[in-house]
Design a protein around this motif. Structure first.
Motif, PDB file in Angstrom:
ATOM      1  N   LEU B  20     -52.852   8.260  -7.107  1.00 27.93           N
ATOM      2  CA  LEU B  20     -52.067   8.437  -8.335  1.00 27.93           C
ATOM      3  C   LEU B  20     -52.046   9.872  -8.859  1.00 27.93           C
ATOM      4  N   GLN B  25     -44.072  12.310  -7.809  1.00 25.46           N
ATOM      5  CA  GLN B  25     -42.972  11.571  -8.416  1.00 25.46           C
ATOM      6  C   GLN B  25     -43.531  10.322  -9.056  1.00 25.46           C
ATOM      7  N   PRO B  26     -42.799   9.754  -9.983  1.00 24.81           N
ATOM      8  CA  PRO B  26     -43.307   8.522 -10.593  1.00 24.81           C
ATOM      9  C   PRO B  26     -43.321   7.394  -9.557  1.00 24.81           C
ATOM     10  N   LEU B  27     -44.374   6.623  -9.565  1.00 23.67           N
ATOM     11  CA  LEU B  27     -44.515   5.549  -8.596  1.00 23.67           C
ATOM     12  C   LEU B  27     -43.696   4.334  -9.034  1.00 23.67           C
ATOM     13  N   PRO B  28     -43.287   3.507  -8.104  1.00 25.66           N
ATOM     14  CA  PRO B  28     -42.460   2.350  -8.464  1.00 25.66           C
ATOM     15  C   PRO B  28     -43.270   1.332  -9.245  1.00 25.66           C
ATOM     16  N   PRO B  29     -42.588   0.556 -10.077  1.00 24.85           N
ATOM     17  CA  PRO B  29     -43.305  -0.433 -10.870  1.00 24.85           C
ATOM     18  C   PRO B  29     -43.835  -1.552  -9.971  1.00 24.85           C
ATOM     19  N   ALA B  30     -44.884  -2.170 -10.436  1.00 24.09           N
ATOM     20  CA  ALA B  30     -45.512  -3.213  -9.637  1.00 24.09           C
ATOM     21  C   ALA B  30     -44.659  -4.475  -9.677  1.00 24.09           C
ATOM     22  N   PRO B  31     -44.683  -5.268  -8.628  1.00 30.70           N
ATOM     23  CA  PRO B  31     -43.933  -6.519  -8.640  1.00 30.70           C
ATOM     24  C   PRO B  31     -44.565  -7.493  -9.617  1.00 30.70           C
ATOM     25  N   VAL B  33     -46.201 -10.540 -10.859  1.00 36.77           N
ATOM     26  CA  VAL B  33     -46.973 -11.536 -10.121  1.00 36.77           C
ATOM     27  C   VAL B  33     -47.221 -12.718 -11.042  1.00 36.77           C
TER      28      VAL B  33
END
Lengths: 216, 615
Positions: B20, B25-31, B33
Motif C-alpha cells: 500500500l 495510484q489509488p488501489l481498486p475498491p475491495a469486492p 463480501v
C-alpha cells in the motif's frame, strides 16, 4: 508470546550428536510439533473473536498439521497465488516480517499476530508493520538498497507479461520517487517517524488502508 | 489445491497491505463480501450413515455436487440433513477428498463402482492423488481391455450370422479365418493341415539312407535319390495345394496389401518359392549348389502349422513381445563371448598344437562352455586357460539365467490371457441366453396383460379383475406405454388374420400385431398366404378389418379369451430380444418363428380348433 511446547526433535539431536547420520535423518522425519496457546489467551492478545480464531486455526491446522509454516511452504503458497511471476523474494521478506521471533518458522501465534495487525489494527499499527517489512535488517532505517530489493521483489511478482512492458529500471525509478516523498531530511534513509508522517499526509494511502479489512 | 488456497487467501490479501505505501495510484475498491455466517456443521446422511462436516470444508470445491447449490436438491427439511441414497463406504473417500484435498482409490472396491460414484458427486477422475493414481489407471485399463475383449468376443461369436448378400469374397475370407463356420471350410482346413504334414515328412524322409534291394552300389543312397520321381510328385502335389490356397487367400483378403505384408503370407511364399525356382533353374552343377540351399527353405512349411495351432501363435507372439529381453540376452552374451574368447586365446597362445588358433576359433569354445555344453573338442591346457575357462562357465550360467524368467512370465501372462478370452466367450453365450430369457419375460407379461383385457376400452368389472393381477405400478405404466405406442402407429401386417370377428377385430389386431411384430417378413408372407386362402386379398389396415364382410364371422370368436388362449400358446419361448418393441414389425425375426406363427395362423382358419382350445 510464549510457546508452550516446542518439541523440536532436531534440536534435541544437536545435543546428542554422537549418533550416526542415518539415525538423525530418521528422527528428523519425525514431525516438529507445535501447539499454540490457549484459545482465551489468543483471543485476548489479538483482535479476533473466538469463532474467527477457531475457523482460522482449523484451516491452518489442516494445511500444516505440524503447527508451523516454514519458509518453503510459505513460498509455495505465494507462488500459487501469483503464478505469473516469481514471488519467492517477496515471500521471503514477508516470511521474515511474520516470523517475529526469527526462529525460522511461523507458528499459529505469529500468524494471528500478523493478521490481527493487518486486518484489525489501527492505521498506525499497519504502517508500523509495513515499515517492519521494508526494513530488511531490522535496524530501524530503510536504506535505498533495502527499498530497491523490496521493489524488485514486487516487480518480479508481476512477471514479464505486463502491458505496457516495464522497463528495466522501473524499480529504481519507483524507489527514487518513494524516497523523494518519504525522506524528509534527505539523509538517504527513511526512519519510522518520517515514514508514518509521510504516509499520513498521503490521501491515497490512507484510503487504501481500509481496503483489506473485511478479509475474514 | 483449492483447500489450501482458500485457507491462505486471507493471508495473501492481508500481506498486500505491504504494497500500500508504495502504490503510486489509488488501489481498486475491495469486492463486497457477504457477511460471513460463521462456520456451521452440515449433516450428510448417506444410506443411514451420518457424516458431519463443516460447511467450509464442502465449500472448498464449488464445482462439485457437495460444494455447489446442487446439494440443496437432496436436502431433507424434516430432518435437516442432506440425504444421499448411495454407497456409504465410497462416500467416505469422497468426503476425505474435501477434507484433505487428495482423492484416494479404495483397493478392495470395484473400479467401475468407484468411477460411478465420482461421476455422481461431480469429481473428475484426474483428482485421484498421486499415491493411488498409478493403481487406479492400471485397474481401469485392465477393465477397459476386458470389456473390449468382451465386445470382440461377442462380435466374433456372432459369426454364423453373415449379413445377407455378402459377396463370395467375403464368404471365402470368413471361411479361411474361422474354419468352424462351415463344413467346407473345416474340410479345407484339415486337408491343408494334412498336406503340410505330408510335405514336411517327405522332406525328412528323403534324406534317410535306404538300401536298395539289389546291391548294385555299396554306397548307400538317400531315399530322395533312389526314388526321385515319387518324391517329386509328392512335392508337386503339395506345392500345388499350397499355391492354390495362397492364391485363394489373396483373392479373398479384404485388404490385399495388408495381407501381402502379413507374416503368414510371407511364410506361405517362402514355402512354395523354392519349388518354382527349382523348376526354372536348369540342372547344371554350378547352380545346383545354390539350388540345394534353396531346398532348405522348404522346411519353413512347418510354420504354416501356426494357422492350425493356437499355442504356436502364442509362442510367436511372446517372442515378439519379449524382443527387448531377447535382444538384451543376445547382446550380453555377445559381449561375454568376445571377452572370454580373447582371454582364452591369449592364455593358450603359448601352447603348441593348440586348438585355439585364433580368436574366432575361440568363440566356439566360449559358446560351448558358457551354455554348459562342454563338447570337449577344445580344452585349455595351461593353468591360466583353465582358470579363465572355469570363470567363463560360471558366468555363462548367470548371464543366461537372467532374462529367462522375464520371457517365461511374459509367456505365462499371454497364455493366461488367451485362456481367459476363451472362457469369457463361453460365459458370454450363457449370459446372452439369460438376457434373452429375461427380456422375453417382460414381453410375455405384456401379452398376458393384453389377453387379460388390459387393453379393453370399456371394461366390465370382471375384466378389470382379470387385469389387476399382481402387477407393479411400474409394469402397469409400462404396459400402458406400449399400448399407447400401438395405438399411435398403424400396425399394418398384424391385421392379416381375417378370420376374426370385426367387433373384436380391432383388439385382436392389436394383440396379434404385438405377437406377429416379431415375425420376420418371410413368415408374414406366409400368414398373408394363409389368410388369402379364405379371401381374395388381405386387408392392410385395421379400418378395413372393421369393415370386413360378415362372412368371416362364421368363426366362433365372440369370446376373446379363446383367441387369447390360442395366442398365448406359441409364444412362451421368446425368439428375439426385440419382442418388447412391437413398434418394429418384422425386426429381428428368425426363421424359427415362421413355424410358430403359422400355427398361430391356422387355428383361426379352422373353427374346430378354436372350440377345442376353449375347453
Amino acid at each position: 508470546m510464549n510457546v508452550r511446547r516446542v518439541e523440536s526433535i532436531s534440536a534435541q539431536l544437536e545435543e546428542a550428536s554422537s549418533t550416526g547420520d542415518s539415525v538423525e535423518d530418521e528422527l528428523e522425519m519425525a514431525t516438529v510439533r507445535h501447539r499454540p496457546e490457549a484459545l482465551e489467551l489468543l483471543e485476548a492478545q489479538s483482535k479476533f473473536t473466538k469463532k474467527e480464531l477457531q475457523i482460522l486455526y482449523r484451516g491452518f491446522k489442516n494445511e500444516c498439521p505440524s503447527g508451523v509454516v516454514n519458509e518453503e511452504t510459505f513460498k509455495e503458497i505465494y507462488s500459487q497465488f501469483f503464478p505469473q511471476g516469481d514471488s519467492t523474494t517477496y515471500a521471503h521478506f514477508l516470511f521474515n516480517a511474520f516470523d517475529t521471533d526469527h526462529n525460522g518458522a511461523v507458528s499459529f501465534e505469529d500468524f494471528i499476530k500478523g493478521l490481527s495487525i493487518l486486518l484489525r489494527g489501527t492505521v498506525q499499527e499497519k504502517l508500523n508493520w509495513a515499515f517492519n517489512l521494508y526494513d530488511i535488517n531490522k535496524d530501524g532505517y530503510i536504506t535505498k538498497e533495502e527499498m530497491l530489493d523490496i521493489m524488485k521483489a514486487i516487480y518480479d511478482m508481476m512477471g514479464k507479461c505486463t502491458y505496457p512492458v516495464l522497463k528495466e529500471d522501473a524499480p529504481r525509478q519507483h524507489v527514487e520517487t518513494f524516497f523523494q516523498e518519504m525522506d524528509k531530511n534527505k539523509d538517504g534513509v527513511v526512519t519510522i517517524d518520517e515514514f508514518i508522517e509521510s504516509c499520513q499526509k498521503d490521501e491515497n494511502i490512507m484510503r487504501s488502508m481500509q481496503l483489506f479489512e473485511n478479509v475474514i | 489445491m483449492a483447500a489450501g488456497l482458500a485457507t491462505w487467501l486471507p493471508f495473501a490479501r492481508a500481506a498486500a497491505v505491504g504494497w500500500l505505501p508504495l502504490a503510486q495510484q489509488p488501489l481498486p475498491p475491495a469486492p463486497g463480501v457477504k457477511a460471513s455466517r460463521g462456520d456451521e456443521v452440515l449433516v450428510v446422511n448417506v444410506s443411514g450413515r451420518r457424516f458431519e462436516t463443516w460447511k467450509n470444508t464442502l465449500d472448498r470445491y464449488p464445482d462439485t455436487l457437495l460444494g455447489s447449490s446442487e446439494k440443496e436438491f437432496f436436502y431433507d427439511a424434516d430432518s435437516g440433513e442432506y440425504f444421499f441414497d448411495r454407497d456409504p463406504d465410497m462416500f467416505r473417500h469422497v468426503l476425505n477428498f474435501y477434507r484433505t484435498g487428495r482423492l484416494h482409490c479404495p483397493r478392495q472396491e470395484c473400479i467401475q463402482a468407484f468411477d460411478e460414484e465420482l461421476a455422481f458427486y461431480g469429481l473428475v477422475p484426474e483428482l485421484v492423488g498421486d499415491c493411488c493414481l498409478e493403481e487406479y489407471r492400471d485397474r481401469k485399463k485392465e477393465n477397459a481391455e476386458r470389456l473390449a475383449e468382451d465386445e470382440e468376443a461377442e462380435q466374433a461369436g456372432d459369426g454364423p450370422a453373415l449379413p445377407a448378400g455378402s459377396s463370395l469374397r467375403q464368404r471365402l475370407w470368413r471361411a479361411f479365418e474361422n474354419p468352424h463356420t462351415s463344413t467346407a471350410a473345416l474340410v479345407f482346413y484339415y486337408v491343408t493341415g494334412f498336406f503340410i504334414a505330408v510335405s514336411v515328412i517327405a522332406n525328412v524322409v528323403e534324406t534317410i539312407p535306404c538300401r536298395g534291394s539289389a546291391r548294385r552300389s555299396s554306397r548307400e543312397q538317400p531315399c530322395g535319390e533312389r526314388f526321385p520321381q515319387a518324391f517329386f510328385c509328392m512335392d508337386t502335389a503339395c506345392v500345388l495345394i499350397f499355391t492354390g490356397e495362397y492364391l485363394l487367400r489373396l483373392f479373398a483378403a479384404p485388404s490385399r496389401c495388408r495381407f501381402l505384408r502379413s507374416v503368414m503370407s510371407l511364410i506361405d511364399v517362402v514355402a512354395i518359392l523354392p519349388y518354382y525356382i527349382g523348376l526354372l533353374v536348369p540342372k547344371n552343377d554350378d547352380v545346383s549348389g545354390a539350388f540345394v540351399t534353396l531346398r532348405v527353405f522348404r522346411v519353413f512349411r512347418i510354420f504354416k502349422f501356426s494357422r492350425h495351432s493356437q499355442g504356436l501363435r502364442i509362442l510367436g507372439y511372446t517372442l515378439k513381445s519379449c524382443a527387448s529381453e531377447l535382444g538384451f540376452l543376445l547382446f550380453s552374451l555377445t559381449m561375454a563371448i568376445i571377452i572370454f574368447a580373447t582371454v582364452m586365446f591369449y592364455a593358450e597362445k603359448g601352447t603348441n598344437k593348440t586348438n585355439f588358433t585364433s580368436i574366432p576359433a575361440a568363440f566356439w569354445y566360449t559358446i560351448v562352455t558358457m551354455t554348459t555344453l562342454g563338447y570337449g573338442d577344445m580344452v585349455p591346457s595351461t593353468i591360466a586357460g583353465k582358470i579363465f575357462g572355469s570363470i567363463c562357465s560360471l558366468s555363462g550360467v548367470l548371464v543366461i539365467a537372467l532374462p529367462v524368467p522375464v520371457i517365461v512370465s511374459n509367456f505365462s501372462r499371454i497364455y493366461h490371457q488367451n485362456q481367459r478370452a476363451d472362457k469369457r466367450r463361453a460365459q458370454q453365450k450363457v449370459r446372452l441366453a439369460r438376457i434373452r430369457l429375461a427380456k422375453s419375460g417382460t414381453t410375455n407379461a405384456f401379452l398376458q396383460y393384453k389377453q387379460n383385457g388390459g387393453l379393453e376400452d370399456s371394461g366390465s368389472g370382471e375384466e378389470q379383475a382379470l387385469c389387476v393381477r399382481n402387477r407393479s405400478a411400474f409394469e402397469q405404466q409400462h404396459h400402458h406405454l406400449l399400448h399407447c405406442l400401438e395405438k399411435t402407429t398403424p400396425v399394418g401386417p398384424g391385421s392379416l388374420l381375417s378370420s376374426c370377428c370385426p367387433r373384436r377385430a380391432k383388439r385382436r389386431a392389436i394383440r396379434l400385431a404385438n405377437s406377429t411384430a416379431s415375425v420376420s417378413r418371410g413368415s408374414m408372407q406366409e400368414l398373408d398366404m394363409l389368410a388369402g386362402l379364405r379371401r381374395s386379398h388381405a386387408p392392410q389396415s385395421r379400418s378395413s378389418l372393421n369393415a370386413k364382410p360378415h362372412d368371416s364371422l362364421d368363426l366362433n370368436c365372440d369370446s376373446r379369451d379363446f383367441v387369447a388362449a390360442i395366442i398365448s400358446i406359441p409364444t412362451p419361448p421368446a425368439n428375439t430380444p426385440d419382442e418388447s418393441q412391437p413398434s418394429s414389425p418384422g425386426g429381428g425375426g428368425r426363421a424359427g418363428s415362421t413355424l410358430r406363427n403359422s400355427s398361430l395362423g391356422t387355428p383361426c382358419l379352422f373353427p374346430e380348433t378354436v372350440k377345442i382350445s376353449s375347453l
